[in-house]
Design an enzyme around this catalytic site. Structure first.
Site, PDB file in Angstrom:
ATOM      1  N   PHE A  24      35.789 -52.075   5.277  1.00 20.87           N
ATOM      2  CA  PHE A  24      36.988 -51.826   6.074  1.00 20.87           C
ATOM      3  C   PHE A  24      36.640 -50.877   7.213  1.00 20.87           C
ATOM      4  CE2 PHE A  24      41.082 -49.688   6.904  1.00 20.87           C
ATOM      5  CZ  PHE A  24      41.874 -50.795   7.133  1.00 20.87           C
ATOM      6  N   GLU A  48      24.928 -39.083   9.373  1.00 20.87           N
ATOM      7  CA  GLU A  48      25.741 -40.280   9.179  1.00 20.87           C
ATOM      8  C   GLU A  48      26.957 -40.182  10.103  1.00 20.87           C
ATOM      9  OE1 GLU A  48      22.923 -39.944   6.390  1.00 20.87           O
ATOM     10  OE2 GLU A  48      24.610 -38.541   6.307  1.00 20.87           O
ATOM     11  N   MET A  94      45.843 -48.393  15.585  1.00 27.54           N
ATOM     12  CA  MET A  94      44.520 -48.521  16.182  1.00 27.54           C
ATOM     13  C   MET A  94      44.601 -49.313  17.485  1.00 27.54           C
ATOM     14  SD  MET A  94      42.744 -46.817  14.094  1.00 27.54           S
ATOM     15  CE  MET A  94      41.151 -47.134  14.875  1.00 27.54           C
ATOM     16  N   GLU A 108      53.286 -50.485  18.167  1.00 27.68           N
ATOM     17  CA  GLU A 108      53.450 -49.775  16.904  1.00 27.68           C
ATOM     18  C   GLU A 108      54.855 -49.209  16.752  1.00 27.68           C
ATOM     19  OE1 GLU A 108      51.381 -49.728  14.412  1.00 27.68           O
ATOM     20  OE2 GLU A 108      49.856 -50.883  15.475  1.00 27.68           O
ATOM     21  N   GLU A 112      56.508 -50.180  13.273  1.00 22.93           N
ATOM     22  CA  GLU A 112      56.609 -49.111  12.285  1.00 22.93           C
ATOM     23  C   GLU A 112      57.970 -48.423  12.235  1.00 22.93           C
ATOM     24  OE1 GLU A 112      51.984 -47.718  11.841  1.00 22.93           O
ATOM     25  OE2 GLU A 112      53.349 -46.386  12.904  1.00 22.93           O
ATOM     26  N   GLU A 135      36.228 -41.295  16.364  1.00 22.44           N
ATOM     27  CA  GLU A 135      37.624 -41.579  16.701  1.00 22.44           C
ATOM     28  C   GLU A 135      38.218 -40.601  17.709  1.00 22.44           C
ATOM     29  OE1 GLU A 135      41.877 -42.524  14.465  1.00 22.44           O
ATOM     30  OE2 GLU A 135      40.274 -41.508  13.380  1.00 22.44           O
ATOM     31  N   GLU A 158      49.368 -56.031   6.065  1.00 26.10           N
ATOM     32  CA  GLU A 158      48.436 -54.922   6.282  1.00 26.10           C
ATOM     33  C   GLU A 158      48.618 -53.828   5.228  1.00 26.10           C
ATOM     34  OE1 GLU A 158      48.842 -53.475  10.259  1.00 26.10           O
ATOM     35  OE2 GLU A 158      48.308 -55.407  11.185  1.00 26.10           O
ATOM     36  N   GLU A 160      51.207 -52.056   4.613  1.00 28.74           N
ATOM     37  CA  GLU A 160      51.958 -50.920   5.114  1.00 28.74           C
ATOM     38  C   GLU A 160      53.307 -50.844   4.404  1.00 28.74           C
ATOM     39  OE1 GLU A 160      50.508 -50.387   9.749  1.00 28.74           O
ATOM     40  OE2 GLU A 160      52.259 -51.625   9.327  1.00 28.74           O
TER      41      GLU A 160
END
Length: 205
Positions: A24, A48, A94, A108, A112, A135, A158, A160
């Protein structure tokens, strides 16, 4: 004294990079070196890096009612701490390829919270956790009417599950001061609202 920002991205030498996980999310491992402030070169070291695209967050604000809309939803990263993993957050999503942050904000807002923002005012762009993640958050405040706001939202495919709450600005600001709201985007946006509230109430009505 040397001024800040003497180095640029061109001063970083990435000797090797490989993707160590792709699910993911994606994780890369880098072998790199860069100059030190004392003039020496840093020995090659590994890190990393969490590869995550940019996101857009919006604080919905009604200047006439002096209310905001906050979204409650489950967040895995908060599980295991001495608090509920259901957080109060902003409208957020995103950024997809080819989308502007403003387009993401409107998409969104509808998905949402059933909201359309008019206008959107830029608050800032900020790096979420630059020690290990790529990010960037594009943060806005958007004018809405809270008269009919609130309810259950989210894209089921998704996974949500979102409840939109209408909260007075005073209460929302109190929640950042007492720790009930403890995620960065909401804290930054509500502190910005605290500073700009009078201007918005005068200029947005």
């Amino acid at each position: 004294m040397t001024k800040p920002f003497q180095f640029t991205a061109n001063d970083v030498n990435v000797e090797k990079r490989e993707t160590v996980f792709q699910g993911f999310f994606r994780m890369d491992k880098l072998w790199l070196t860069h100059p030190r402030f004392d003039g020496r070169d840093m020995p090659v070291f590994t890190r990393e890096l969490f590869i995550r695209g940019d996101a857009t967050c919006v604080l919905p604000y009604d200047p006439e009612r002096d209310e905001v809309v906050l979204l409650e939803q489950f967040r895995l990263g908060a599980l295991g701490r001495d608090q509920s993993p259901w957080l109060l957050e902003l409208v957020a999503g995103m950024n997809e390829d080819g989308e502007s942050p403003e387009e993401v904000a409107q998409r969104e807002g509808q998905e949402e919270a059933g909201l359309t923002f008019e206008p959107l005012e830029k608050i800032c762009d900020y790096l979420v956790s630059p020690g290990g993640s790529t990010e960037m958050i594009h943060l806005y405040c958007g004018r809405v009417s809270t008269e009919d706001a609130g309810g259950l939202y989210g894209m089921e495919h998704e996974h949500e599950d979102i409840r939109a709450h209408v909260v007075s600005s005073d209460e929302a600001i109190a929640m950042i001061h007492d720790g009930r709201i403890n995620n960065a985007a909401a804290i930054i946006a509500l502190q910005w609202l605290e500073l700009n509230r009078a201007r918005l109430r005068k200029g947005w009505q």
